[in-house]
Design a protein around this motif. Structure first.
Motif, PDB file in Angstrom:
ATOM      1  N   ALA A  61       0.806  -1.301  -0.031  1.00  0.00           N
ATOM      2  CA  ALA A  61      -0.078  -0.127  -0.062  1.00  0.00           C
ATOM      3  C   ALA A  61       1.093   1.329  -0.040  1.00  0.00           C
ATOM      4  O   ALA A  61       0.687   2.079   0.874  1.00  0.00           O
ATOM      5  N   HIS A  62       1.708   1.333  -0.941  1.00  0.00           N
ATOM      6  CA  HIS A  62       2.436   2.704  -1.203  1.00  0.00           C
ATOM      7  C   HIS A  62       1.642   3.480  -1.949  1.00  0.00           C
ATOM      8  O   HIS A  62       0.539   3.258  -2.528  1.00  0.00           O
ATOM      9  N   GLY A  63       1.585   5.081  -1.959  1.00  0.00           N
ATOM     10  CA  GLY A  63       0.895   5.849  -2.499  1.00  0.00           C
ATOM     11  C   GLY A  63       0.643   5.694  -3.813  1.00  0.00           C
ATOM     12  O   GLY A  63      -0.295   5.584  -4.488  1.00  0.00           O
ATOM     13  N   GLU A  64       1.840   5.637  -4.810  1.00  0.00           N
ATOM     14  CA  GLU A  64       1.525   5.518  -6.131  1.00  0.00           C
ATOM     15  C   GLU A  64       0.869   4.358  -6.548  1.00  0.00           C
ATOM     16  O   GLU A  64      -0.109   4.295  -7.283  1.00  0.00           O
ATOM     17  N   ARG A  65       1.157   3.175  -6.040  1.00  0.00           N
ATOM     18  CA  ARG A  65       0.425   1.841  -6.255  1.00  0.00           C
ATOM     19  C   ARG A  65      -1.091   2.018  -5.902  1.00  0.00           C
ATOM     20  O   ARG A  65      -2.174   1.496  -6.766  1.00  0.00           O
ATOM     21  N   PRO A  95       9.769   6.953  -6.497  1.00  0.00           N
ATOM     22  CA  PRO A  95       9.223   5.496  -6.430  1.00  0.00           C
ATOM     23  C   PRO A  95      10.065   4.245  -6.115  1.00  0.00           C
ATOM     24  O   PRO A  95      11.255   4.142  -6.779  1.00  0.00           O
ATOM     25  N   CYS A  96       9.771   3.427  -5.447  1.00  0.00           N
ATOM     26  CA  CYS A  96      10.488   2.091  -5.354  1.00  0.00           C
ATOM     27  C   CYS A  96      10.513   1.095  -6.526  1.00  0.00           C
ATOM     28  O   CYS A  96       9.805   1.697  -7.532  1.00  0.00           O
ATOM     29  N   CYS A  97      10.786  -0.078  -6.506  1.00  0.00           N
ATOM     30  CA  CYS A  97      10.944  -1.029  -7.583  1.00  0.00           C
ATOM     31  C   CYS A  97       9.524  -1.258  -8.073  1.00  0.00           C
ATOM     32  O   CYS A  97       8.861  -1.082  -9.002  1.00  0.00           O
ATOM     33  N   MET A  98       8.625  -1.425  -6.885  1.00  0.00           N
ATOM     34  CA  MET A  98       7.050  -1.931  -7.283  1.00  0.00           C
ATOM     35  C   MET A  98       6.426  -0.725  -7.938  1.00  0.00           C
ATOM     36  O   MET A  98       5.603  -1.224  -8.895  1.00  0.00           O
ATOM     37  N   CYS A  99       6.397   0.240  -7.335  1.00  0.00           N
ATOM     38  CA  CYS A  99       5.693   1.617  -7.842  1.00  0.00           C
ATOM     39  C   CYS A  99       6.155   1.764  -9.234  1.00  0.00           C
ATOM     40  O   CYS A  99       5.386   2.265 -10.158  1.00  0.00           O
ATOM     41  N   SER A 100       7.495   1.769  -9.405  1.00  0.00           N
ATOM     42  CA  SER A 100       8.193   2.112 -10.916  1.00  0.00           C
ATOM     43  C   SER A 100       7.863   1.127 -11.850  1.00  0.00           C
ATOM     44  O   SER A 100       7.283   1.585 -12.929  1.00  0.00           O
TER      45      SER A 100
HETATM   46 ZN   LIG Z   1       6.557   2.135  -3.733  1.00  0.00          ZN
END
Ligand SMILES: [Zn+2]
Length: 406
Positions: A61-65, A95-100
């Motif tokens: 549950a990161h912001g971008e995701r 952004p982290c790898c997931m969000c990127s």
């Molecule tokens: Zn992220």
């Protein structure tokens, strides 16, 4: 929020920063973000929700995701939103790898405030995106913006990456706002990572297969996945007995718009806890792995939230951290954006070193790319993934399981 309009990068980042402060207040990673249409109208703003009520709620549950899933959910409901290439996500942290991976899979644009040397896709500050698989780097260069911070403090920087969309009149971030984005994240990072790694060690765990069928923990497992606890293998050694469960989920994945992927989660005893398909018709980023890791976190959250201390102790004894079990992917990661998102989400699920006795925590049945290519993808990831977690998917040893899925 729909009535708000931001035509300055600074005004948009200020909204992201205030969301980040709200995240810090909630006790989760201090990161916030918002989504803008091609005129600068604020479609949605929100913050990180990895931790809620002092408990891990959802490691993805990161912001971008969340903004991207929100966008797809609105579209699935029939709302007329512009296509992703006209949408800009503004985030307080790189952004982290997931969000990127999620941003690139959808084709969104992003404007980034603070850097993240451990997990950010621009961790080396070069805007070369060498952390991404080669085929994704040019796309990131065209869609990830790092606006200039004017000034002489340690927060100052020249503009890098893509030029922000043309509706932005002002294209810089002020030093105090950039400092706020950095400091709010730094104030939360180590505490949240520690909470994500506060589960009991394997010797303290108990086998949920010994619980009666009507126990609350068994019922909670069977709610997202009715076949939970009906298969068991030697710990960390999935065998051909897992094949029917994976094949069933792979068929469901195809029904839901996917390519036939599925991900199983086995616990430290070898019990099957979950085996999920993706839901790509709902959202282009609801992959099988995202569904599996989220489902496990959320069933633990539901059991723990509002429970008595004795009940919490029991839940923690029977449902350990996934790092002590095994994630089994039907299909291994490839060099695409969704796989990169999955690897990143795996990192966000771990948020710390893999146990020394369980280095092959992430296993796959069918390879999608040659092993040396997969090794190169993992070796290029930012330091948290590469040096701390040491993400390195391996193929399952059992050839009968491989043959059953091939
Ligand atoms: Zn992220």
């Amino acid at each position: 929020m729909a009535f708000k309009k931001t035509i300055d990068v600074q005004a948009a980042v200020a909204i992201a920063a205030s969301e980040a402060i709200a995240a810090r207040t909630q006790g989760t990673f201090g990161v916030g973000g918002l989504m803008l249409d091609q005129h600068g109208n604020v479609l949605q703003s929100l913050h990180n929700n990895v931790v809620k009520d002092g408990l891990v709620f959802d490691p993805t549950a990161h912001g971008e995701r969340q903004l991207i899933d929100w966008y797809y959910a609105e579209r699935a409901r029939g709302r007329d939103l512009p296509p992703p290439q006209d949408i800009t996500i503004v985030t307080s942290l790189d952004p982290c790898c997931m969000c990127s991976g999620a941003i690139l899979a959808g084709g969104f644009n992003v404007v980034v405030a603070a850097p993240d040397k451990a997990s950010g896709i621009n961790h080396d500050n070069s805007a070369s995106f060498s952390a991404l698989p080669p085929a994704l780097r040019a796309r990131a260069g065209d869609s990830f913006s790092y606006p200039a911070i004017l000034g002489s403090s340690l927060y100052a920087r020249p503009a890098a990456g893509a030029v922000p969309k043309s509706f932005f009149i002002g294209k810089t971030i002020s030093e105090p706002t950039q400092a706020l984005c950095s400091l709010v994240f730094e104030a939360t990072s180590s505490d949240v990572m520690a909470l994500l790694n506060s589960d009991l060690p394997p010797p303290a765990l108990q086998d949920p297969a010994t619980l009666p069928a009507d126990h609350a923990i068994v019922r909670a497992l069977k709610q997202p996945y009715p076949d939970a606890l009906t298969y068991r293998c030697a710990p960390h050694q999935p065998d051909a007995g897992l094949a029917p469960f994976l094949l069933q989920a792979m068929a469901r994945d195809r029904e839901h718009g996917g390519a036939g992927d599925a991900v199983a989660l086995l616990d430290a005893f070898g019990n099957l806890l979950l085996c999920m398909a993706g839901r790509l018709t709902q959202s282009g980023i609801r992959s099988a792995f995202m569904e599996t890791t989220r489902a496990y976190a959320q069933l633990r959250y539901k059991l723990l939230n509002g429970a008595t201390p004795a009940q919490r102790d029991e839940v923690r004894r029977y449902l350990g951290h996934p790092k002590d079990g095994t994630f089994v992917f039907a299909r291994g990661p490839d060099a695409g954006a969704v796989s990169y998102m999955n690897l990143g989400a795996y990192g966000s699920t771990m948020e710390g070193p893999l146990p020394l006795e369980n280095p092959a925590q992430l296993q796959y049945v069918l390879p999608s790319v040659p092993d040396d290519e997969l090794a190169a993808i993992c070796a290029a990831m930012p330091p948290l993934y590469r040096d701390v977690i040491r993400i390195r998917p391996t193929q399952v040893a059992d050839q009968a399981l491989v043959a059953a899925l091939a």
